[in-house]
Structure formats: C-alpha cells, structure tokens
Motif scaffolding. Sequence first.
Motif, short mmCIF file in Angstrom:
data_model
loop_
_atom_site.label_atom_id
_atom_site.label_comp_id
_atom_site.label_asym_id
_atom_site.label_seq_id
_atom_site.Cartn_x
_atom_site.Cartn_y
_atom_site.Cartn_z
N CYS A 66 0.68 -1.12 -0.05
CA CYS A 66 -0.03 0.00 -0.14
C CYS A 66 0.85 1.23 0.09
O CYS A 66 0.28 2.34 -0.12
N LYS A 67 2.10 1.18 0.27
CA LYS A 67 3.11 2.16 0.14
C LYS A 67 3.74 2.21 -1.12
O LYS A 67 4.84 3.17 -1.16
N THR A 68 3.47 1.44 -2.00
CA THR A 68 4.26 1.66 -3.32
C THR A 68 3.90 2.88 -4.09
O THR A 68 4.85 3.01 -4.95
N LEU A 69 2.71 3.21 -4.17
CA LEU A 69 2.34 4.64 -4.86
C LEU A 69 2.38 5.74 -3.69
O LEU A 69 1.58 5.44 -2.64
N ASP A 70 3.06 6.68 -4.06
CA ASP A 70 2.60 7.88 -3.48
C ASP A 70 1.38 8.59 -3.10
O ASP A 70 0.73 8.24 -3.90
N GLU A 71 1.26 9.48 -2.22
CA GLU A 71 -0.04 10.08 -2.26
C GLU A 71 -0.42 10.97 -3.66
O GLU A 71 -1.69 10.98 -4.09
N LYS A 72 0.59 11.56 -4.26
CA LYS A 72 0.25 12.30 -5.45
C LYS A 72 -0.29 11.42 -6.37
O LYS A 72 -1.11 11.82 -7.09
N ALA A 73 0.37 10.26 -6.72
CA ALA A 73 -0.13 9.38 -7.68
C ALA A 73 -1.45 8.67 -7.15
O ALA A 73 -2.39 8.73 -8.31
N ILE A 74 -1.92 8.52 -6.13
CA ILE A 74 -3.17 8.09 -5.69
C ILE A 74 -4.19 9.36 -6.03
O ILE A 74 -5.31 8.98 -6.47
N ASP A 75 -3.59 10.45 -5.88
CA ASP A 75 -4.46 11.66 -5.90
C ASP A 75 -5.10 11.69 -7.69
O ASP A 75 -6.19 12.05 -8.05
N ASN A 76 -4.03 11.24 -8.45
CA ASN A 76 -4.08 11.44 -10.01
C ASN A 76 -4.97 10.30 -10.28
O ASN A 76 -5.91 10.31 -11.18
N LEU A 77 -4.69 9.03 -9.81
CA LEU A 77 -5.18 7.63 -10.29
C LEU A 77 -6.64 7.63 -9.87
O LEU A 77 -7.59 7.16 -10.55
N VAL A 78 -6.77 7.99 -8.63
CA VAL A 78 -8.30 7.80 -7.99
C VAL A 78 -8.54 8.71 -7.37
O VAL A 78 -8.60 9.10 -5.83
N PRO A 79 -9.08 10.04 -7.76
CA PRO A 79 -9.49 11.23 -7.26
C PRO A 79 -10.70 10.78 -6.23
O PRO A 79 -11.57 10.00 -6.36
N LYS A 80 -10.86 11.47 -4.71
CA LYS A 80 -11.70 11.38 -3.82
C LYS A 80 -11.55 9.78 -3.61
O LYS A 80 -12.83 9.29 -3.17
N ALA A 81 -10.52 9.22 -3.34
CA ALA A 81 -10.39 8.10 -2.81
C ALA A 81 -11.04 7.75 -1.66
O ALA A 81 -10.79 8.58 -0.80
N ASP A 82 -11.76 6.77 -1.32
CA ASP A 82 -12.19 6.60 0.02
C ASP A 82 -10.76 6.49 1.26
O ASP A 82 -11.33 6.81 2.16
N LYS A 83 -10.09 5.87 0.84
CA LYS A 83 -8.97 5.52 1.75
C LYS A 83 -7.80 5.74 1.09
O LYS A 83 -7.30 4.97 0.19
N LYS A 84 -7.15 7.05 1.24
CA LYS A 84 -5.90 7.44 0.19
C LYS A 84 -4.84 6.33 0.62
O LYS A 84 -3.88 5.95 -0.28
N GLU A 85 -4.83 5.75 1.82
CA GLU A 85 -3.59 4.74 2.32
C GLU A 85 -3.95 3.40 1.63
O GLU A 85 -2.99 2.51 1.76
N GLY A 86 -5.06 3.14 1.04
CA GLY A 86 -5.47 2.02 0.30
C GLY A 86 -5.82 0.84 1.52
O GLY A 86 -5.86 1.10 2.73
N LYS A 87 -6.51 -0.24 1.03
CA LYS A 87 -6.70 -1.16 1.73
C LYS A 87 -6.03 -2.50 1.20
O LYS A 87 -6.03 -2.94 0.27
N ALA A 88 -5.03 -2.87 2.36
CA ALA A 88 -4.20 -4.13 1.98
C ALA A 88 -5.36 -5.50 2.09
O ALA A 88 -6.02 -5.50 3.05
#
Length: 239
Positions: A66-88
């Motif tokens: 869940c840490k292989t992608l940084d926060e900036k990448a998640i903001d771009n890939l999944v705008p308004k993500a339910d959990k930016k830290e992801g779900k393992a």
Amino acid sequence: MHRRTAPRLARILACAAVPVMLVATGCSSGGGGGEKKESGKPSQSATPNATPTVKAAAFSKLPEVCKTLDEKAIDNLVPKADKKEGKALPSSDVNDSASCFWSGLNSEDVKNQQFRSLTVSLKRFASDPTLGTGEKRAADFAAKQATAATTADGAKDAKSEKTSGIGDEATTVSSQTKKDDNDFQNETVVARTANVVITVKYSGAGYEGAKTPDAGDMTKNAQDAAKQVVTAVGNANKK
C-alpha cells in the motif's frame, strides 16, 4: 582280547582327534584372517550425486504494497479515494504475495461523475532446484497473468501489447466491460522485475450518463503506476 582291543581303540581315538584339531585350527586361522580383513580400511562408497543448484533470486522481500504508490499518484489515479492509504487485501505471507486496493467516486461535478478503482498486486518467486530460477518462475507467472487479463470480468475487445520501459518486461492489456449499466474502461499492466511480478489493474467509468474515461489516459496512468511500483520493489531490496 581285551589287551589287543585297548591299543586299537586308543589309535582310533587318536586318529579321530586329528581332524577335529585341524578343523579347530582352521577355524582359528580363518577367524584371525577374518578379523584382519574386518579391521582393514573399509572400501570407499560411491559419492552421492550433488544436489542441483540454481541461481539465487535477486529480490528477497517485497515492499509494503500500500506504500508502493505515493499520495500524489493516488490523487491522480483515484480522485476522492475512500482511503488514500489503500486497503491491504488478505495474504498468508505478505513477503511472498500482497495486494492493495483503492476506489473512489468523484462526484463534485454532478454532470461528470467519475469512478475509479485500482489494485496493485505483488508476487515474489524464490529459486528452486526442482522448479527453476526465481526469474524463470516469475516470467511464467507474468505470462499467465497477462493472458488471464484478456478475459477477466467478462472483458471484451481486449487488446494486449508488449510494453517497454517497465521493469525487465511488461504487457499492457486494454479491455471494456459493462457493470450495472455502466461502461468500464480497464487497463491491466503486468510487469516483471527480476523475480517479482507486479500487476496493476486500473478501471474507470462515468456514472449517471457521464462519458467513459479516455482509454489513452487510462493506459498512461496505469503504466506510470507500474513504473513507480517497480522502483519501490528495487528500493525495498537495497542493502
């Protein structure tokens, strides 16, 4: 008569005793010879065949998925993500396989509601004398993953192509699916870096009549994510 019989009997007994003594002597001699033989150097047994060896795998561990992608990448890939830290996702051993999931619906523009989901999966292979090197095992698995992506979730019009610049080898599979009357654009990037296989599954759809996301943009985003994960795997194994 008794006098003549006695000497004769003595001679018979004496003669009879000779073979017994010879046998006894022979057994003693044979026994001595046997002891010498047994106490001698044992014959050298055949050397057993050496255990086959294979080249050690390059990577011995996986990064925190869940840490292989940084926060900036998640903001771009999944705008308004339910959990930016992801779900393992559940795994019996996160050092051998691990997955993380993100999803979110960007509904700020009611006329252009966009849903995105992203799954990053890692699979590490050790070298095994009976199964082959970690790299070979990973390559075989990557090929199967890429093939499976062409039909996953009822995919249609799947297109698969080799992709350069991502790890040691990579394949991108593009497809479309329909769920709950929504058209989804799906991009799956399967990449191998040494003995680790990275699978990035990226899907998007326009809700409430919004347009389906552009396939080219989705492909680029998925490939950029795969590159970042490849880097994370390498960094996790630096000494």
